[in-house]
Design a protein around this motif. Structure first.
Motif, PDB file in Angstrom:
ATOM      1  N   ARG A   1       0.868  -1.175   0.000  1.00 47.77           N
ATOM      2  CA  ARG A   1       0.000   0.000   0.000  1.00 47.77           C
ATOM      3  C   ARG A   1       0.911   1.232   0.000  1.00 47.77           C
ATOM      4  N   VAL A   2       0.935   1.934  -1.120  1.00 47.83           N
ATOM      5  CA  VAL A   2       1.900   3.002  -1.356  1.00 47.83           C
ATOM      6  C   VAL A   2       1.157   4.315  -1.543  1.00 47.83           C
ATOM      7  N   GLY A   3       1.533   5.339  -0.787  1.00 48.84           N
ATOM      8  CA  GLY A   3       0.802   6.593  -0.913  1.00 48.84           C
ATOM      9  C   GLY A   3       1.482   7.751  -0.221  1.00 48.84           C
ATOM     10  N   LEU A   4       0.798   8.870  -0.205  1.00 49.94           N
ATOM     11  CA  LEU A   4       1.271  10.065   0.481  1.00 49.94           C
ATOM     12  C   LEU A   4       0.084  10.973   0.744  1.00 49.94           C
ATOM     13  N   ALA A   5       0.344  12.027   1.509  1.00 52.55           N
ATOM     14  CA  ALA A   5      -0.679  13.035   1.768  1.00 52.55           C
ATOM     15  C   ALA A   5      -0.018  14.404   1.783  1.00 52.55           C
ATOM     16  N   THR A   6      -0.742  15.397   1.319  1.00 56.93           N
ATOM     17  CA  THR A   6      -0.319  16.795   1.382  1.00 56.93           C
ATOM     18  C   THR A   6      -1.581  17.640   1.530  1.00 56.93           C
ATOM     19  N   MET A   7      -1.390  18.918   1.776  1.00 57.65           N
ATOM     20  CA  MET A   7      -2.539  19.821   1.829  1.00 57.65           C
ATOM     21  C   MET A   7      -2.837  20.457   0.483  1.00 57.65           C
ATOM     22  N   GLU A   8      -1.843  20.465  -0.410  1.00 53.08           N
ATOM     23  CA  GLU A   8      -2.025  21.073  -1.724  1.00 53.08           C
ATOM     24  C   GLU A   8      -1.330  20.230  -2.786  1.00 53.08           C
ATOM     25  N   ASN A   9      -1.885  20.257  -3.995  1.00 51.01           N
ATOM     26  CA  ASN A   9      -1.267  19.604  -5.157  1.00 51.01           C
ATOM     27  C   ASN A   9      -0.946  18.133  -4.911  1.00 51.01           C
ATOM     28  N   THR A  10      -1.836  17.477  -4.205  1.00 46.75           N
ATOM     29  CA  THR A  10      -1.555  16.092  -3.808  1.00 46.75           C
ATOM     30  C   THR A  10      -1.372  15.176  -5.011  1.00 46.75           C
ATOM     31  N   ARG A  11      -2.222  15.310  -6.018  1.00 39.46           N
ATOM     32  CA  ARG A  11      -2.126  14.401  -7.160  1.00 39.46           C
ATOM     33  C   ARG A  11      -0.790  14.556  -7.884  1.00 39.46           C
ATOM     34  N   HIS A  12      -0.305  15.789  -7.981  1.00 45.07           N
ATOM     35  CA  HIS A  12       0.999  16.023  -8.617  1.00 45.07           C
ATOM     36  C   HIS A  12       2.094  15.236  -7.889  1.00 45.07           C
ATOM     37  N   TYR A  13       2.140  15.366  -6.573  1.00 50.61           N
ATOM     38  CA  TYR A  13       3.172  14.671  -5.800  1.00 50.61           C
ATOM     39  C   TYR A  13       2.965  13.154  -5.841  1.00 50.61           C
ATOM     40  N   PHE A  14       1.698  12.745  -5.826  1.00 51.28           N
ATOM     41  CA  PHE A  14       1.388  11.314  -5.824  1.00 51.28           C
ATOM     42  C   PHE A  14       1.839  10.646  -7.122  1.00 51.28           C
ATOM     43  N   GLU A  15       1.525  11.266  -8.245  1.00 50.86           N
ATOM     44  CA  GLU A  15       1.926  10.661  -9.523  1.00 50.86           C
ATOM     45  C   GLU A  15       3.441  10.599  -9.646  1.00 50.86           C
ATOM     46  N   ALA A  16       4.144  11.631  -9.160  1.00 51.36           N
ATOM     47  CA  ALA A  16       5.603  11.605  -9.187  1.00 51.36           C
ATOM     48  C   ALA A  16       6.135  10.499  -8.287  1.00 51.36           C
ATOM     49  N   PHE A  17       5.491  10.307  -7.152  1.00 47.68           N
ATOM     50  CA  PHE A  17       5.925   9.274  -6.220  1.00 47.68           C
ATOM     51  C   PHE A  17       5.674   7.880  -6.783  1.00 47.68           C
ATOM     52  N   LEU A  18       4.523   7.682  -7.422  1.00 53.68           N
ATOM     53  CA  LEU A  18       4.249   6.377  -8.033  1.00 53.68           C
ATOM     54  C   LEU A  18       5.291   6.052  -9.102  1.00 53.68           C
TER      55      LEU A  18
END
Length: 366
Positions: free
Chosen positions: A200-217
């Motif tokens: 289960r791989v993920g992250l959380a932020t208060m802003e621009n979450t999808r941007h950081y998530f796609e980079a992390f994936l």
């Protein structure tokens, strides 16, 4: 009659304790199936033993973890021994609700809470409006609680947005991993293995979450099997968890009762559910009963605010300190739910942690 809105762990725990004591309890769940959709990593500390039996834990257990790899912005890694559990969150919800129903609670699925009319709740079931009498209303309906909104105690809440994917790849099933710094500003990223081939791989932020998530994936690699998303409440001690004048109470994420350091809310939610049940049965003040839990959550909030002021160099230093034997031993022995029990031990064992004190003082002053 006690109406509980939401069939997650917090609501289910309150329902079980109340029904077991002979109270008339009705649970209203928005979705057609308890436990779905899942929006949770399912990682819990050994504090879960305070709430569930060994057999109950094993019935929903996916994996047992022996440690965490903490990764600083530079890539420097430190392994800290822990003993934690990865649970099947949907199975956990269903198990807890079954306990409540077996104790005498009544479950109503596909019943969406839409408002209140005095001490009657307004619902929608299969498109049809209906109302139900409720002498007590318990909001267990998550971070965006409609019960809190309808009661006027929602307040000015802040949220992280969490995005997670189940990835197929190659993993050390005994160790979960966390990344800090710019990979997930003001929070962190994680990989929590279920098996040697699923995590289960993920992250959380208060802003621009999808941007950081796609980079992390992209960085994490692997094949996406499923995706989940959901808001994570940021604990605010100014928010009320009840309005006794309206016989309305909030538990778990609905009351913002989650750990600001990690976003974890399963255990704190169940603890609040039990506390509320005890207060209703004994006719005692819920807010007073929450004080010890709120103290721990306040410490988590201060720690999170301090961490959010960390530079990359600060994270490098913190990860290095976590590699000290005395620090590792303390973190192994003390679950995250109760920071008041180990923070001063950490400072005594490793005085260099005091270099971060100014950021903590600023966090308290905010």
């Amino acid at each position: 009659m006690i109406a509980i809105i939401g069939a997650g762990p917090a609501g289910a725990q309150a329902a079980y304790d109340l029904a077991k004591a002979g109270e008339q309890v009705h649970i209203f769940e928005d979705h057609h199936c308890v436990g779905e959709p899942v929006a949770c990593t399912g990682l819990v500390t050994k504090t879960i033993h305070e709430l569930l039996t060994k057999d109950e834990i094993e019935s929903v257990l996916v994996n047992t973890l022996k440690g965490v790899d903490v990764i600083a912005p530079s890539g420097m890694s430190m392994r800290v021994p822990l003993h934690e559990y990865v649970l099947d969150r949907a199975a956990l919800d269903r198990m807890l609700i079954k306990k409540a129903v077996d104790a005498g609670a009544q479950l109503h699925i596909n019943h969406r809470f839409v408002g209140r009319e005095g001490m009657r709740i307004a619902l929608r079931h299969k498109g049809e409006p209906l109302t139900h009498r409720a002498d007590v209303i318990i909001g267990a309906d998550g971070p965006l609680s409609e019960v809190a909104k309808a009661t006027g105690i929602f307040g000015k809440r802040k949220f992280y947005v969490g995005l997670q994917a189940t990835l197929k790849g190659t993993y050390n099933k005994d160790i979960f991993t966390t990344w800090f710094g710019g990979i997930a500003p003001d929070f962190f990223a994680w990989s929590v293995p279920e098996t040697p081939t699923l995590s289960r791989v993920g992250l959380a932020t208060m802003e621009n979450t999808r941007h950081y998530f796609e980079a992390f994936l992209h960085k994490a690699g692997g094949t996406v099997v499923a995706k989940q998303a959901g808001p994570i409440p940021f604990y605010d001690p100014a928010l009320r968890a009840s309005d006794p004048s309206q016989n309305t109470y909030l538990v778990g994420d609905a009351g913002g009762l989650a750990k600001a350091t990690t976003g974890g809310g399963i255990i704190t939610g169940m603890l609040s559910g039990s506390l509320l049940a005890e207060c209703l049965l004994d006719d005692t003040n819920y807010e007073n009963a929450l004080a010890p839990l709120r103290r721990e959550l306040w410490i988590h909030m201060v720690l999170r605010r301090a961490l959010n002021r960390f530079s990359d160099q600060d994270y490098e230093r913190l990860v290095a300190v976590m590699g000290k034997d005395a620090v590792r031993a303390i973190l192994m022995d003390h679950p995250r739910e109760y920071p008041s029990k180990f923070l001063f031990k950490l400072l005594r064992a490793e005085p260099s942690l005091l270099r971060f004190a100014p950021k903590g003082i600023v966090a308290i002053a905010r």
